[in-house]
Design a protein around this motif. Structure first.
Motif, PDB file in Angstrom:
ATOM      1  N   LYS A 116    -128.195  44.162  42.144  1.00 46.20           N
ATOM      2  CA  LYS A 116    -127.185  43.944  43.173  1.00 46.20           C
ATOM      3  C   LYS A 116    -125.833  44.521  42.766  1.00 46.20           C
ATOM      4  O   LYS A 116    -125.019  44.860  43.623  1.00 46.20           O
ATOM      5  CB  LYS A 116    -127.047  42.452  43.464  1.00 46.20           C
ATOM      6  N   SER A 117    -125.606  44.635  41.457  1.00 49.34           N
ATOM      7  CA  SER A 117    -124.314  45.138  40.978  1.00 49.34           C
ATOM      8  C   SER A 117    -124.100  46.608  41.329  1.00 49.34           C
ATOM      9  O   SER A 117    -122.973  47.105  41.311  1.00 49.34           O
ATOM     10  CB  SER A 117    -124.198  44.951  39.466  1.00 49.34           C
ATOM     11  N   HIS A 118    -125.184  47.331  41.647  1.00 50.17           N
ATOM     12  CA  HIS A 118    -125.069  48.740  42.016  1.00 50.17           C
ATOM     13  C   HIS A 118    -124.822  48.924  43.514  1.00 50.17           C
ATOM     14  O   HIS A 118    -124.589  50.048  43.965  1.00 50.17           O
ATOM     15  CB  HIS A 118    -126.332  49.496  41.596  1.00 50.17           C
ATOM     16  N   ASP A 119    -124.910  47.832  44.259  1.00 49.45           N
ATOM     17  CA  ASP A 119    -124.629  47.887  45.696  1.00 49.45           C
ATOM     18  C   ASP A 119    -123.114  47.953  45.894  1.00 49.45           C
ATOM     19  O   ASP A 119    -122.388  47.065  45.446  1.00 49.45           O
ATOM     20  CB  ASP A 119    -125.198  46.641  46.382  1.00 49.45           C
ATOM     21  N   PRO A 120    -122.588  48.995  46.544  1.00 46.88           N
ATOM     22  CA  PRO A 120    -121.134  49.126  46.712  1.00 46.88           C
ATOM     23  C   PRO A 120    -120.495  47.979  47.490  1.00 46.88           C
ATOM     24  O   PRO A 120    -119.291  47.743  47.363  1.00 46.88           O
ATOM     25  CB  PRO A 120    -120.986  50.462  47.465  1.00 46.88           C
ATOM     26  N   ASP A 121    -121.295  47.260  48.275  1.00 46.91           N
ATOM     27  CA  ASP A 121    -120.762  46.140  49.066  1.00 46.91           C
ATOM     28  C   ASP A 121    -120.924  44.800  48.361  1.00 46.91           C
ATOM     29  O   ASP A 121    -120.540  43.764  48.907  1.00 46.91           O
ATOM     30  CB  ASP A 121    -121.456  46.078  50.436  1.00 46.91           C
ATOM     31  N   HIS A 122    -121.497  44.851  47.147  1.00 46.73           N
ATOM     32  CA  HIS A 122    -121.758  43.592  46.439  1.00 46.73           C
ATOM     33  C   HIS A 122    -120.494  43.051  45.764  1.00 46.73           C
ATOM     34  O   HIS A 122    -119.756  43.795  45.117  1.00 46.73           O
ATOM     35  CB  HIS A 122    -122.838  43.796  45.376  1.00 46.73           C
ATOM     36  N   ILE A 123    -120.263  41.767  45.935  1.00 46.40           N
ATOM     37  CA  ILE A 123    -119.148  41.085  45.271  1.00 46.40           C
ATOM     38  C   ILE A 123    -119.740  40.035  44.337  1.00 46.40           C
ATOM     39  O   ILE A 123    -120.381  39.074  44.784  1.00 46.40           O
ATOM     40  CB  ILE A 123    -118.206  40.415  46.291  1.00 46.40           C
ATOM     41  N   GLU A 124    -119.540  40.225  43.042  1.00 51.35           N
ATOM     42  CA  GLU A 124    -120.126  39.311  42.069  1.00 51.35           C
ATOM     43  C   GLU A 124    -119.402  37.966  42.065  1.00 51.35           C
ATOM     44  O   GLU A 124    -118.176  37.899  42.024  1.00 51.35           O
ATOM     45  CB  GLU A 124    -120.062  39.915  40.661  1.00 51.35           C
ATOM     46  N   LYS A 125    -120.194  36.913  42.133  1.00 48.76           N
ATOM     47  CA  LYS A 125    -119.632  35.569  42.118  1.00 48.76           C
ATOM     48  C   LYS A 125    -119.407  35.141  40.672  1.00 48.76           C
ATOM     49  O   LYS A 125    -120.309  35.232  39.844  1.00 48.76           O
ATOM     50  CB  LYS A 125    -120.583  34.584  42.814  1.00 48.76           C
ATOM     51  N   VAL A 126    -118.204  34.693  40.377  1.00 45.66           N
ATOM     52  CA  VAL A 126    -117.885  34.250  39.016  1.00 45.66           C
ATOM     53  C   VAL A 126    -117.309  32.842  39.071  1.00 45.66           C
ATOM     54  O   VAL A 126    -116.842  32.370  40.110  1.00 45.66           O
ATOM     55  CB  VAL A 126    -116.872  35.200  38.331  1.00 45.66           C
ATOM     56  N   PHE A 127    -117.359  32.170  37.915  1.00 41.13           N
ATOM     57  CA  PHE A 127    -116.865  30.800  37.791  1.00 41.13           C
ATOM     58  C   PHE A 127    -115.819  30.766  36.682  1.00 41.13           C
ATOM     59  O   PHE A 127    -116.113  31.143  35.548  1.00 41.13           O
ATOM     60  CB  PHE A 127    -118.020  29.848  37.492  1.00 41.13           C
ATOM     61  N   THR A 128    -114.626  30.335  37.013  1.00 37.58           N
ATOM     62  CA  THR A 128    -113.521  30.331  36.065  1.00 37.58           C
ATOM     63  C   THR A 128    -113.159  28.915  35.631  1.00 37.58           C
ATOM     64  O   THR A 128    -113.020  28.012  36.469  1.00 37.58           O
ATOM     65  CB  THR A 128    -112.271  30.994  36.683  1.00 37.58           C
ATOM     66  N   CYS A 129    -113.016  28.740  34.329  1.00 37.64           N
ATOM     67  CA  CYS A 129    -112.599  27.444  33.795  1.00 37.64           C
ATOM     68  C   CYS A 129    -111.114  27.245  34.098  1.00 37.64           C
ATOM     69  O   CYS A 129    -110.286  28.083  33.732  1.00 37.64           O
ATOM     70  CB  CYS A 129    -112.848  27.394  32.290  1.00 37.64           C
ATOM     71  N   HIS A 130    -110.771  26.135  34.759  1.00 33.94           N
ATOM     72  CA  HIS A 130    -109.372  25.895  35.124  1.00 33.94           C
ATOM     73  C   HIS A 130    -108.534  25.400  33.950  1.00 33.94           C
ATOM     74  O   HIS A 130    -107.320  25.289  34.045  1.00 33.94           O
ATOM     75  CB  HIS A 130    -109.295  24.864  36.267  1.00 33.94           C
ATOM     76  N   LEU A 131    -109.202  25.148  32.805  1.00 36.07           N
ATOM     77  CA  LEU A 131    -108.485  24.657  31.629  1.00 36.07           C
ATOM     78  C   LEU A 131    -108.110  25.782  30.665  1.00 36.07           C
ATOM     79  O   LEU A 131    -107.030  25.761  30.065  1.00 36.07           O
ATOM     80  CB  LEU A 131    -109.321  23.609  30.895  1.00 36.07           C
ATOM     81  N   CYS A 132    -109.019  26.760  30.503  1.00 30.95           N
ATOM     82  CA  CYS A 132    -108.735  27.831  29.540  1.00 30.95           C
ATOM     83  C   CYS A 132    -108.933  29.229  30.115  1.00 30.95           C
ATOM     84  O   CYS A 132    -108.819  30.223  29.388  1.00 30.95           O
ATOM     85  CB  CYS A 132    -109.606  27.672  28.295  1.00 30.95           C
ATOM     86  N   SER A 133    -109.255  29.315  31.414  1.00 32.44           N
ATOM     87  CA  SER A 133    -109.361  30.588  32.143  1.00 32.44           C
ATOM     88  C   SER A 133    -110.532  31.477  31.723  1.00 32.44           C
ATOM     89  O   SER A 133    -110.583  32.650  32.100  1.00 32.44           O
ATOM     90  CB  SER A 133    -108.057  31.388  32.020  1.00 32.44           C
ATOM     91  N   VAL A 134    -111.487  30.959  30.945  1.00 31.14           N
ATOM     92  CA  VAL A 134    -112.669  31.736  30.586  1.00 31.14           C
ATOM     93  C   VAL A 134    -113.534  31.899  31.837  1.00 31.14           C
ATOM     94  O   VAL A 134    -113.717  30.956  32.598  1.00 31.14           O
ATOM     95  CB  VAL A 134    -113.472  31.045  29.468  1.00 31.14           C
ATOM     96  N   VAL A 135    -114.061  33.116  32.036  1.00 30.14           N
ATOM     97  CA  VAL A 135    -114.840  33.419  33.233  1.00 30.14           C
ATOM     98  C   VAL A 135    -116.332  33.478  32.901  1.00 30.14           C
ATOM     99  O   VAL A 135    -116.733  34.063  31.890  1.00 30.14           O
ATOM    100  CB  VAL A 135    -114.399  34.767  33.842  1.00 30.14           C
ATOM    101  N   PHE A 136    -117.155  32.861  33.754  1.00 30.09           N
ATOM    102  CA  PHE A 136    -118.605  32.846  33.569  1.00 30.09           C
ATOM    103  C   PHE A 136    -119.281  33.449  34.793  1.00 30.09           C
ATOM    104  O   PHE A 136    -118.783  33.340  35.913  1.00 30.09           O
ATOM    105  CB  PHE A 136    -119.108  31.424  33.346  1.00 30.09           C
ATOM    106  N   ARG A 137    -120.441  34.050  34.558  1.00 34.60           N
ATOM    107  CA  ARG A 137    -121.178  34.675  35.655  1.00 34.60           C
ATOM    108  C   ARG A 137    -122.199  33.741  36.288  1.00 34.60           C
ATOM    109  O   ARG A 137    -122.778  34.069  37.315  1.00 34.60           O
ATOM    110  CB  ARG A 137    -121.889  35.936  35.150  1.00 34.60           C
ATOM    111  N   SER A 138    -122.447  32.593  35.677  1.00 34.68           N
ATOM    112  CA  SER A 138    -123.397  31.644  36.252  1.00 34.68           C
ATOM    113  C   SER A 138    -122.809  30.241  36.247  1.00 34.68           C
ATOM    114  O   SER A 138    -121.999  29.892  35.387  1.00 34.68           O
ATOM    115  CB  SER A 138    -124.714  31.650  35.460  1.00 34.68           C
ATOM    116  N   TYR A 139    -123.243  29.450  37.228  1.00 32.03           N
ATOM    117  CA  TYR A 139    -122.763  28.078  37.342  1.00 32.03           C
ATOM    118  C   TYR A 139    -123.216  27.244  36.150  1.00 32.03           C
ATOM    119  O   TYR A 139    -122.480  26.393  35.647  1.00 32.03           O
ATOM    120  CB  TYR A 139    -123.279  27.448  38.636  1.00 32.03           C
TER     121      TYR A 139
END
Length: 264
Positions: A116-139
């Motif tokens: 899906k990452s090769h689809d030009p219309d795809h927007i990857e869903k990410v999860f950001t920690c509100h305490l330290c701003s680390v970003v994760f790709r899965s829930y």
């Protein structure tokens, strides 16, 4: 991406189709041939209605006289397709290959997500920690990270350094870093290791074995982790980003070595 071969061979007695000639013969023998004869193994209690099954049993269980053998680990197989599958999965660590960038994946789920990452219309869903701003790709990863902040992560605590370990087995190995206990000895150079897998990986220094191969440029590696890092140079993936500037890196080590002017 690996594609299934077309089933072009038809059973002469029904509409079933197959890829290989031996599959047709086996099907006819198993389904359309009436036989009450039973084939008995001379060594153990194994019995079969089919002679081919007995021959396969003799090789796999007793004689080990395999027609197809893996050159890396010496495992044997009665079919060439089984050997090819073994080499791709066990030594190349790949089951699915992206046709766009050549990146390999063990599971179809991971492969589908990557595609899906090769689809030009795809927007990857990410999860950001509100305490330290680390970003994760899965829930799941994000949820586990948050439990660490909240002290809710189940597991065990090292009574020496206070580090929280998720499993009892991991805690056992972790404590050896404090005690210096190393039970796995290299018979060639005498170096010792805490974990058996570390010894297996080290042994390749002496045997020159490189079981993990890049499907893009054919370069080989002693460890799967080294291959994963190497693939990032092909795909352009840089998962480690500086929190002070826009630069990203293929490994965490390169990020730590990065001297950012914004950070002084």
């Amino acid at each position: 991406m690996y594609r299934h071969k077309e089933k072009t061979l038809k059973c002469p007695q029904c509409n079933r189709r197959f890829i290989y000639d031996y599959e047709v013969k086996s099907h006819v023998s198993n389904v359309h041939t009436q036989s009450r004869e039973t084939f008995q193994c001379e060594i153990c209690d194994f019995t079969s209605k089919f002679e081919i099954s007995l021959k396969t049993h003799m090789v796999r269980v007793h004689t080990k006289d395999f027609l197809y053998k893996c050159q890396t680990c010496d495992k044997g197989y009665t079919r060439k397709s089984e050997l090819e599958s073994h080499e791709k999965i066990q030594h190349q660590g790949v089951r699915h290959v992206c046709q766009h960038c050549g990146k390999g994946f063990l599971t179809e789920r991971a492969f589908t997500k990557h595609s899906k990452s090769h689809d030009p219309d795809h927007i990857e869903k990410v999860f950001t920690c509100h305490l330290c701003s680390v970003v994760f790709r899965s829930y799941t990863s994000h949820n586990r990270h948050m439990k660490r902040h909240n002290g809710q992560l189940p597991g065990y605590v090292c009574d020496i350094c206070g580090k929280r370990i998720t499993t009892l087995q991991s805690l056992k190995f972790h404590k050896r870093t404090h005690t210096g206990e190393k039970n796995y000895l290299c018979g060639t150079c005498g170096k010792v290791f805490i974990r058996k897998q570390a010894l297996v990986t080290h042994t390749r220094v002496h045997t020159k074995e490189r079981p993990f191969q890049c499907l893009v440029c054919s370069k080989r590696f002693t460890q799967k982790s080294s291959l994963n890092i190497h693939m990032r140079y092909h795909t352009g993936e840089r998962p480690y980003g500086c929190e002070f500037c826009s630069k990203k890196f293929v490994t965490n080590t390169l990020l730590k070595d990065h001297k950012c002017k914004a950070n002084g």
